[in-house]
Scaffold this motif. Structure first.
Motif, PDB file in Angstrom:
ATOM      1  N   VAL B 146     -94.236 -59.496  38.823  1.00 44.30           N
ATOM      2  CA  VAL B 146     -93.470 -58.740  37.834  1.00 44.30           C
ATOM      3  C   VAL B 146     -92.093 -58.359  38.369  1.00 44.30           C
ATOM      4  N   ILE B 149     -89.671 -61.426  38.809  1.00 39.39           N
ATOM      5  CA  ILE B 149     -89.267 -62.022  37.528  1.00 39.39           C
ATOM      6  C   ILE B 149     -88.296 -61.102  36.795  1.00 39.39           C
ATOM      7  N   ARG B 150     -88.537 -59.803  36.888  1.00 41.10           N
ATOM      8  CA  ARG B 150     -87.617 -58.862  36.261  1.00 41.10           C
ATOM      9  C   ARG B 150     -86.217 -59.023  36.864  1.00 41.10           C
ATOM     10  N   ASP B 153     -84.522 -62.198  35.769  1.00 42.42           N
ATOM     11  CA  ASP B 153     -84.000 -62.095  34.412  1.00 42.42           C
ATOM     12  C   ASP B 153     -82.634 -61.405  34.397  1.00 42.42           C
ATOM     13  N   MET B 184    -102.936 -64.560  38.510  1.00 39.13           N
ATOM     14  CA  MET B 184    -101.509 -64.771  38.808  1.00 39.13           C
ATOM     15  C   MET B 184    -100.905 -65.470  37.600  1.00 39.13           C
ATOM     16  N   MET B 185     -99.669 -65.090  37.277  1.00 38.73           N
ATOM     17  CA  MET B 185     -99.003 -65.753  36.165  1.00 38.73           C
ATOM     18  C   MET B 185     -98.799 -67.233  36.510  1.00 38.73           C
ATOM     19  N   ASP B 189     -96.189 -69.473  32.173  1.00 39.99           N
ATOM     20  CA  ASP B 189     -95.929 -68.064  31.844  1.00 39.99           C
ATOM     21  C   ASP B 189     -94.521 -67.666  32.281  1.00 39.99           C
ATOM     22  N   ASP B 192     -91.824 -69.437  30.309  1.00 49.11           N
ATOM     23  CA  ASP B 192     -91.838 -68.875  28.970  1.00 49.11           C
ATOM     24  C   ASP B 192     -91.032 -67.568  28.925  1.00 49.11           C
ATOM     25  N   ILE B 193     -91.222 -66.738  29.935  1.00 51.59           N
ATOM     26  CA  ILE B 193     -90.555 -65.437  29.958  1.00 51.59           C
ATOM     27  C   ILE B 193     -89.061 -65.580  30.250  1.00 51.59           C
ATOM     28  N   LEU B 194     -88.708 -66.394  31.239  1.00 48.70           N
ATOM     29  CA  LEU B 194     -87.308 -66.476  31.656  1.00 48.70           C
ATOM     30  C   LEU B 194     -86.497 -67.462  30.812  1.00 48.70           C
TER      31      LEU B 194
END
Lengths: 92, 263
Positions: B146, B149-150, B153, B184-185, B189, B192-194
């Motif tokens: 988390v 990835i935050r 971003d 684990m992502m 995943d 998809d998020i980034l």
């Protein structure tokens, strides 16, 4: 913990993904949960002037929406406001 | 035509320097002329990962300040004669260099190299601004966590604001056993998020630690991470290579290993 709880339990990977999605929406919009709460209260006040709404059921969130802007996707403020009763407008 | 690539991440400790060393060495293996620039002034590390720490005479700050010529500060790699390192200064800080100076330096280097690879410091302050100033494209390194990835971003947002032409993503330190358990992502995943192009995924591999201990990047060897990094290099040069299967082999071996452990 019952067997049903075991099956319903979300994997930690999914928990991480869901947390991140919410987190990034507020990061990207530069919008804290406190500000979202203030926006929500203001919306309730304004709409309530014209119609009776279900303040409990009101849901606002910032999502992505297609647009011609950069990368074709921009943040959008989405509000779902259940109306209880449409007041008849008063004739002055 | 030369290309300037900045390797960045926002968060520290996700593998920027390891990626820089392996991508640079891999591109040199593909017969490209490559220079690696360590822009982490004050926290120099790329030299030790490359195993070149004993050969440093001049550094980035010396070059920028004009205390030496560029060629004097470049260190030739142990194994590949077409690979060079411009080390960072250890006793100075990020304010010793400005984005304009970095741009000027990179323009001079463009004439001599196919790839200029910048190892960016963690954070979004001056060091980050220096590193991205002269870059054509960025490779963002993240791990499936988390916090990483935050930060990735946030970095993507800043790079977009600086109008970088191209951004690609490396998902580092994947543990397929954990992904399969749902703990684990997955690569999908994270992508998809980034929402940026994936240029490669690198498994969490103990060989990385061993190669760093020895000061020899593992790109191109038989380890999964070595293969993953070489594939990334091919993709950087524009070749299409299918994504490495990180799961299956690993899993069979894990199962075998766990069988033996029980007995």
């Amino acid at each position: 913990m019952s067997i049903m709880d075991f099956f319903k339990r979300k994997s930690s990977g999914d928990v991480a993904k869901d947390r991140l999605k919410l987190l990034l929406i507020s990061d990207r919009a530069n919008c804290t949960p406190q500000i979202m709460e203030l926006i929500k209260n203001d919306i309730i006040q304004v709409i309530s002037k014209y119609m009776e709404i279900d303040a409990e059921g009101l849901d606002i969130q910032i999502t992505q929406t297609e647009s011609e802007g950069r990368n074709g996707s921009v943040p959008a403020l989405y509000a779902n406001i259940p109306i209880k009763d449409l007041k008849h407008s008063k004739v002055n | 035509m030369s290309e300037v690539i900045v390797i960045t991440s926002g968060k520290g400790g996700v593998g920027k320097t390891t990626t820089t060393a392996n991508v640079g060495t891999g591109l040199a293996m593909l017969n490209k002329k490559v220079i690696l620039i360590d822009t982490d002034i004050g926290l120099r590390n790329l030299d030790v990962v490359m195993g070149l720490e004993n050969r440093i005479v001049y550094n980035l700050v010396d070059v920028v300040e004009g205390s030496c010529r560029i060629k004097q500060a470049l260190i030739k790699d142990k194994r590949y004669p077409n690979l060079y390192l411009l080390p960072s200064a250890q006793t100075r800080d990020k304010t010793s260099v400005s984005p304009e100076q970095m741009k000027k330096l990179i323009e001079e280097l463009r004439e001599d190299f196919d790839y200029i690879i910048l190892d960016c410091p963690a954070g979004i302050e001056q060091g980050f601004k220096n590193a991205i100033a002269g870059a054509d494209r960025a490779i963002i390194v993240t791990t499936p966590e988390v916090s990483a990835i935050r930060d990735a971003d946030r970095i993507i947002g800043l790079l977009e604001a600086n109008e970088l032409k191209r951004m690609d993503l490396i998902v580092n330190r994947l543990r397929m056993d954990m992904v399969k358990r749902g703990d684990m992502m997955s690569i999908d995943d994270v992508v998809d998020i980034l929402a940026i192009n994936l240029i490669g995924a690198v498994p969490d591999d103990e060989n990385i630690v061993i190669s760093t201990n020895q000061g020899e990047p593992l790109v191109g060897n038989d380890s999964l991470a070595g293969k993953a990094f070489l594939n990334i290099c091919y993709r950087i040069t524009g070749e299409e290579v299918p994504l490495l299967n990180l799961g299956e082999n690993n899993n069979i071996w894990n199962k075998l290993a766990s069988l033996f452990k029980k007995n």
